[in-house]
Design a protein around this motif. Structure first.
Motif: not given
Ligand code: CAA
Length: 422
Positions: A132, A241, A244, A365, A377
């Motif tokens: 995560s 985005d 999902r 994801e 958020r």
């Molecule tokens: N679009 C574009 N940029 C984004 C964004 C988005 N939706 N969300 C965040 N960002 C950017 C922010 O603007 C920020 O940029 P700056 O540093 O320039 O300001 C940067 O990313 C960091 O953002 P956050 O401070 O919000 O980051 P965070 O550490 O607090 O994490 C989180 C946020 C939502 C928890 C994120 O880490 C997350 O989505 N975690 C889950 C990861 C995930 O989905 N993993 C699954 C992997 S795929 C899989 O499952 C395997 C497979 O093969 C199927």
């Protein structure tokens, strides 16, 4: 609800359903048992042109409502087999980084082959210690002359070993806060790139989920996503985005498929001298299941339409449809097993596989807990925008009482009242 879809949407559904019913459903139990990649199914999907659906027209894709059509196809395939749903959808996850952030050259090089089903793609973000909390990744990409050298490991790469192309996210600038991470396009067979553990899974068993190891893997600088380092995290989040709604569509397909099997079974199974579907308790269960599936479907289609129109609220809608549809899938598939009674628990019947396949949709994801973080958020930002409402319409003394009871600092700030909790 077919009448609410365009002719193009319905054509994609018909095409996907044809493959699902003629090829996927008859082979679903076999590949679930074997836990092997079903190349014969992949070929049938490619022959039907389904891999074109999310790729832009100028790169060999189909054009039109690309995300909505992708969701419709994933839903149909998952209705027959949840594993095949992700076997297909994960190529969108692996290629969205190129569509969203790739250079023109990268798009021209890779997207036509992905559209043709000749190249399969995977997405390498998670690590053993970084799920995560994606930003805490440790995999490194060090600049070295005209190349980057990757060292590290990636966990749970869906499609790993089957795919030819991997979008790998790695730390390229450990000192930087906002430009720490880069996306790199790595091909299968690159020296130092190997597949280690192949996971033995509860569900989606026909798709390999593997550990990818990188030991001094050199990739030319032109393989940095978008041609410029430091934008990897944004590209990864932007990709999720768009991707999902695809997981949510997989969940809708699984729930729909389980509901249909439960309907058939309840219409045939007799107890106490009548079909169990004639008991009102069973009818009400089925009615609730069908209602939730339809609500989930409409939310998925709304998020997909938001993606196709590049709307600002995509991040939150995408998280909402993922959390809602996958929770519905878990509930509906579990209730479908319940309606099958003892038979439902046995592997002889196809229903228990739906429940096993559904579980991962609440996890990958982004877990559903992470989706709730994303949604809340977005709500906090909205609260800031609405901050003057309380001041205007709520008497001052009530605002004070709210504050006295202990508003957290960020909520208090959003509503312009004093905080009492830090
Ligand atoms: N679009 C574009 N940029 C984004 C964004 C988005 N939706 N969300 C965040 N960002 C950017 C922010 O603007 C920020 O940029 P700056 O540093 O320039 O300001 C940067 O990313 C960091 O953002 P956050 O401070 O919000 O980051 P965070 O550490 O607090 O994490 C989180 C946020 C939502 C928890 C994120 O880490 C997350 O989505 N975690 C889950 C990861 C995930 O989905 N993993 C699954 C992997 S795929 C899989 O499952 C395997 C497979 O093969 C199927």
């Amino acid at each position: 609800m077919e009448g609410l879809l365009s002719e193009q949407n319905r054509e994609w559904r018909a095409r996907a359903r044809q493959v699902a019913e003629s090829v996927v459903r008859p082979l679903a139990a076999k590949y679930d048992r074997l836990q092997e990649y079903p190349w014969e199914i992949q070929k049938a999907i490619a022959q039907a042109g389904l891999f074109r659906v999310w790729i832009p027209e100028e790169y060999g894709g189909a054009g039109g409502d690309r995300t909505l059509n992708l969701c419709i196809v994933v839903e149909e395939l998952s209705r027959a087999c949840g594993g095949v749903g992700v076997l297909f959808a994960v190529n969108a996850l692996g290629s969205f980084p190129i569509i969203i952030g790739g250079s023109e050259e990268q798009k021209r090089k890779w997207l036509p082959k992905i559209a043709a089903g000749e190249t399969l793609a995977a997405f390498c973000l998670s690590e053993k210690g970084s799920g995560s909390d994606a930003v805490s990744m440790r995999c490194r990409a060090r600049a070295s002359g005209d190349a980057y050298v990757i060292d590290g490991e990636k966990k749970w790469t869906t499609n790993g070993s089957a795919a030819q192309l991997y979008t790998v996210f790695a730390v390229s600038d450990p000192q930087s806060k906002s430009r720490r991470i880069s996306g790199l396009l790595v091909e299968k067979g690159a020296p130092g790139f190997t597949f280690k553990k192949t996971e033995d899974k509860m569900g989606i068993r026909c798709v390999p989920v593997v550990e990818c190891h990188f030991r001094g893997v050199r990739v030319p600088k032109e393989n940095v996503l978008g041609g410029e380092p430091g934008y990897g995290f944004r590209h990864a989040m932007g990709t999720l985005d768009y991707a999902r709604p695809g997981v949510a569509a997989q969940a809708v397909g699984l729930a729909q498929g389980a509901l249909e099997l439960a309907l058939v079974y309840a219409g045939q199974r007799k107890q106490f001298g009548q079909r169990i579907i004639d008991f009102q308790a069973v009818q009400f269960m089925l009615a609730d299941m069908a209602t939730k599936v339809e609500a989930a479907r409409q939310l998925v289609y709304t998020a997909a339409r938001a993606a196709d129109r590049k709307l600002d609220n995509l991040t939150r809608l995408s998280a909402m449809c993922k959390v809602f549809a996958t929770d519905v899938a878990m509930e509906v598939t579990t209730n479908a097993v319940q309606l099958f009674g003892g038979y439902g628990f046995m592997r002889d019947y196809p229903i228990e596989k739906y429940m096993r396949d559904a579980k991962i949709t609440q996890i990958y994801e982004g877990t559903n807990q992470v989706q709730r973080v994303v949604i809340s958020r977005a709500l906090m930002k909205e609260a800031t925008l609405l901050s003057d409402m309380l001041e205007k319409y709520v008497p001052k003394e009530v605002q004070y009482v709210l504050a006295e009871e202990g508003l957290p600092a960020e909520v208090a700030a959003a509503y312009s009242v004093p905080a009492t909790k830090e």
